[in-house]
Write a protein that holds these residues in place. Structure first.
Motif, PDB file in Angstrom:
ATOM      1  N   VAL A 189     -32.531 -38.232 -12.117  1.00 40.05           N
ATOM      2  CA  VAL A 189     -32.543 -36.909 -12.747  1.00 40.05           C
ATOM      3  C   VAL A 189     -33.890 -36.700 -13.437  1.00 40.05           C
ATOM      4  N   THR A 190     -34.504 -35.590 -13.188  1.00 34.28           N
ATOM      5  CA  THR A 190     -35.852 -35.316 -13.679  1.00 34.28           C
ATOM      6  C   THR A 190     -35.813 -34.559 -15.000  1.00 34.28           C
ATOM      7  N   PRO A 191     -36.574 -35.008 -16.000  1.00 31.94           N
ATOM      8  CA  PRO A 191     -36.661 -34.225 -17.236  1.00 31.94           C
ATOM      9  C   PRO A 191     -37.079 -32.789 -16.940  1.00 31.94           C
ATOM     10  N   GLY A 192     -36.410 -31.853 -17.557  1.00 34.08           N
ATOM     11  CA  GLY A 192     -36.671 -30.444 -17.314  1.00 34.08           C
ATOM     12  C   GLY A 192     -35.731 -29.812 -16.310  1.00 34.08           C
ATOM     13  N   SER A 193     -34.991 -30.631 -15.565  1.00 36.05           N
ATOM     14  CA  SER A 193     -34.024 -30.102 -14.612  1.00 36.05           C
ATOM     15  C   SER A 193     -32.787 -29.618 -15.356  1.00 36.05           C
ATOM     16  N   PRO A 194     -31.973 -28.774 -14.720  1.00 31.21           N
ATOM     17  CA  PRO A 194     -30.737 -28.319 -15.373  1.00 31.21           C
ATOM     18  C   PRO A 194     -29.836 -29.477 -15.794  1.00 31.21           C
ATOM     19  N   GLU A 195     -29.772 -30.516 -14.941  1.00 29.20           N
ATOM     20  CA  GLU A 195     -28.927 -31.670 -15.276  1.00 29.20           C
ATOM     21  C   GLU A 195     -29.442 -32.364 -16.542  1.00 29.20           C
ATOM     22  N   ALA A 196     -30.764 -32.528 -16.628  1.00 24.36           N
ATOM     23  CA  ALA A 196     -31.338 -33.183 -17.797  1.00 24.36           C
ATOM     24  C   ALA A 196     -31.165 -32.329 -19.049  1.00 24.36           C
ATOM     25  N   ASP A 197     -31.373 -31.022 -18.927  1.00 26.38           N
ATOM     26  CA  ASP A 197     -31.193 -30.134 -20.077  1.00 26.38           C
ATOM     27  C   ASP A 197     -29.744 -30.170 -20.566  1.00 26.38           C
ATOM     28  N   HIS A 198     -28.811 -30.262 -19.622  1.00 28.59           N
ATOM     29  CA  HIS A 198     -27.395 -30.356 -20.002  1.00 28.59           C
ATOM     30  C   HIS A 198     -27.141 -31.630 -20.804  1.00 28.59           C
ATOM     31  N   LEU A 199     -27.753 -32.736 -20.393  1.00 30.75           N
ATOM     32  CA  LEU A 199     -27.580 -33.996 -21.130  1.00 30.75           C
ATOM     33  C   LEU A 199     -28.179 -33.898 -22.529  1.00 30.75           C
ATOM     34  N   ALA A 200     -29.322 -33.228 -22.646  1.00 31.26           N
ATOM     35  CA  ALA A 200     -29.935 -33.063 -23.969  1.00 31.26           C
ATOM     36  C   ALA A 200     -29.016 -32.265 -24.882  1.00 31.26           C
ATOM     37  N   GLU A 201     -28.418 -31.206 -24.350  1.00 30.77           N
ATOM     38  CA  GLU A 201     -27.508 -30.402 -25.160  1.00 30.77           C
ATOM     39  C   GLU A 201     -26.234 -31.182 -25.480  1.00 30.77           C
ATOM     40  N   ARG A 202     -25.780 -31.963 -24.547  1.00 33.25           N
ATOM     41  CA  ARG A 202     -24.596 -32.800 -24.790  1.00 33.25           C
ATOM     42  C   ARG A 202     -24.877 -33.804 -25.899  1.00 33.25           C
ATOM     43  N   HIS A 203     -26.090 -34.351 -25.933  1.00 31.17           N
ATOM     44  CA  HIS A 203     -26.466 -35.280 -27.003  1.00 31.17           C
ATOM     45  C   HIS A 203     -26.388 -34.579 -28.355  1.00 31.17           C
ATOM     46  N   ARG A 204     -26.858 -33.349 -28.443  1.00 26.84           N
ATOM     47  CA  ARG A 204     -26.785 -32.610 -29.705  1.00 26.84           C
ATOM     48  C   ARG A 204     -25.338 -32.370 -30.112  1.00 26.84           C
ATOM     49  N   LEU A 221     -35.739 -37.229 -33.369  1.00 25.60           N
ATOM     50  CA  LEU A 221     -34.816 -38.346 -33.185  1.00 25.60           C
ATOM     51  C   LEU A 221     -35.127 -39.096 -31.896  1.00 25.60           C
ATOM     52  N   ALA A 222     -35.382 -38.370 -30.808  1.00 20.76           N
ATOM     53  CA  ALA A 222     -35.716 -39.027 -29.538  1.00 20.76           C
ATOM     54  C   ALA A 222     -37.025 -39.800 -29.647  1.00 20.76           C
ATOM     55  N   ARG A 223     -37.957 -39.277 -30.414  1.00 20.37           N
ATOM     56  CA  ARG A 223     -39.213 -39.973 -30.666  1.00 20.37           C
ATOM     57  C   ARG A 223     -38.933 -41.307 -31.369  1.00 20.37           C
ATOM     58  N   MET A 224     -37.996 -41.284 -32.344  1.00 17.99           N
ATOM     59  CA  MET A 224     -37.649 -42.511 -33.053  1.00 17.99           C
ATOM     60  C   MET A 224     -36.923 -43.483 -32.126  1.00 17.99           C
ATOM     61  N   TYR A 225     -36.068 -42.955 -31.231  1.00 17.35           N
ATOM     62  CA  TYR A 225     -35.387 -43.835 -30.284  1.00 17.35           C
ATOM     63  C   TYR A 225     -36.390 -44.681 -29.494  1.00 17.35           C
ATOM     64  N   GLU A 226     -37.504 -44.088 -29.140  1.00 16.04           N
ATOM     65  CA  GLU A 226     -38.499 -44.807 -28.359  1.00 16.04           C
ATOM     66  C   GLU A 226     -39.352 -45.730 -29.228  1.00 16.04           C
ATOM     67  N   ALA A 227     -39.679 -45.284 -30.457  1.00 17.17           N
ATOM     68  CA  ALA A 227     -40.622 -46.038 -31.292  1.00 17.17           C
ATOM     69  C   ALA A 227     -39.961 -47.138 -32.120  1.00 17.17           C
ATOM     70  N   TRP A 245     -37.408 -42.446 -21.148  1.00 15.85           N
ATOM     71  CA  TRP A 245     -36.903 -41.386 -20.257  1.00 15.85           C
ATOM     72  C   TRP A 245     -36.161 -40.323 -21.058  1.00 15.85           C
ATOM     73  N   PHE A 246     -35.329 -40.745 -21.995  1.00 15.78           N
ATOM     74  CA  PHE A 246     -34.556 -39.772 -22.772  1.00 15.78           C
ATOM     75  C   PHE A 246     -35.463 -38.946 -23.670  1.00 15.78           C
ATOM     76  N   ARG A 247     -36.534 -39.561 -24.202  1.00 20.64           N
ATOM     77  CA  ARG A 247     -37.460 -38.759 -24.987  1.00 20.64           C
ATOM     78  C   ARG A 247     -38.078 -37.670 -24.123  1.00 20.64           C
ATOM     79  N   ARG A 248     -38.434 -37.979 -22.906  1.00 14.53           N
ATOM     80  CA  ARG A 248     -39.014 -36.978 -22.012  1.00 14.53           C
ATOM     81  C   ARG A 248     -37.999 -35.870 -21.698  1.00 14.53           C
ATOM     82  N   VAL A 249     -36.731 -36.269 -21.562  1.00 15.74           N
ATOM     83  CA  VAL A 249     -35.671 -35.289 -21.333  1.00 15.74           C
ATOM     84  C   VAL A 249     -35.574 -34.317 -22.510  1.00 15.74           C
ATOM     85  N   VAL A 250     -35.582 -34.851 -23.719  1.00 17.27           N
ATOM     86  CA  VAL A 250     -35.469 -34.020 -24.913  1.00 17.27           C
ATOM     87  C   VAL A 250     -36.702 -33.140 -25.072  1.00 17.27           C
TER      88      VAL A 250
END
Length: 270
Positions: A189-204, A221-227, A245-250
């Motif tokens: 799943v590519t960041p910026g795709s509808p599927e990825a955007d749906h996952l970002a909203e689901r995370h919220r 928060l995603a920045r902190m997940y990576e760092a 990957w999740f940071r890029r999605v967010v």
């Protein structure tokens, strides 16, 4: 102005001191006809006789028991009034009030505990809900770090009323989201795709179980997940590289909403 003593009775000031009742209350009881002085001085000052004082004493007794002034008037003046029944009814009302106050006190204790330590679960309950890898000292560290923030207060307010079963539902939702993120990454799943955007909203939505999460806050928060080594270890333990990957999605989802991830801050409004 102080009342002047007069022969044959006590002044308002003297009665006030004797019965520990304010002068204003005595004047009010006189005005509504509940307890009137029988005498007046030549200058018009109120004077209370012993009989007046006895009635006032009864008024004070029933008022201290919580009866309203209208009810006190009935108790004192209506020969047909069943006084024990009236007192039993008042006792029942007081018992209800005590029960309500006790429940309020218990709620305050829970809120205090939640503000101080987060989830109101025993160590055994935490392990059962969050799994054997759960660190029970984590909430205490989070409080030391975030205890002065509005988000910690919101987290505490939710924690105060949350049952172990409700915490289990939160943990299950988080675990299901982690699984979905890992599967999405595996599926390419590519960041910026509808599927990825749906996952970002689901995370919220899932994170709202703790406190409301704006898109700007999600970027942080995603920045902190990576760092952060601890968070990165969690996500990369699900899939290697998942934190990045999740940071890029967010970030991509934020850009789609007109948010520049490089300037996003935690304190931004929704």
């Amino acid at each position: 102005m102080a009342d002047t003593p007069g022969a044959g009775g006590l002044t308002v000031g003297q009665v006030s001191a004797r019965l520990d009742v304010t002068v204003r209350a005595l004047h009010h009881w006189d005005e509504i006809g509940l307890a009137r002085p029988s005498l007046r001085t030549a200058a018009g000052y109120r004077l209370y006789t012993p009989a007046d004082l006895e009635r006032l004493h009864r008024v004070v007794v029933y008022r201290e028991l919580g009866l309203g002034l209208d009810r006190i008037r009935v108790v004192l003046d209506d020969p047909a009034e069943d006084v024990p029944a009236a007192l039993r009814a008042q006792r029942a009302r007081i018992a209800e009030r005590i029960d309500r106050l006790q429940r309020l006190g218990a709620g305050l204790d829970r809120m205090i505990d939640a503000h101080e330590r987060g989830p109101l679960l025993t160590a055994e309950q935490q392990a059962a809900v969050f799994g054997p890898g759960w660190d029970p000292d984590g909430p205490a560290r989070a409080r030391r770090r975030y205890g002065d923030t509005p988000q910690w207060r919101q987290y505490a307010e939710r924690s105060a009323s949350r049952t172990p079963e409700e915490w289990q539902a939160v943990a299950d939702a988080v675990a299901e989201l982690d699984r979905a993120l890992g599967e999405a990454m595996d599926a390419g799943v590519t960041p910026g795709s509808p599927e990825a955007d749906h996952l970002a909203e689901r995370h919220r939505e899932v994170f709202a179980s703790y406190f409301p999460l704006t898109r700007q806050m999600q970027v942080c928060l995603a920045r902190m997940y990576e760092a952060d080594p601890g968070y990165a270890a969690h996500y990369d333990g699900i899939r290697p590289g998942l934190a990045r990957w999740f940071r890029r999605v967010v970030d991509a989802a934020a850009r789609a909403q007109g948010i520049d991830p490089s300037t996003a801050t935690w304190c931004e409004s929704p």
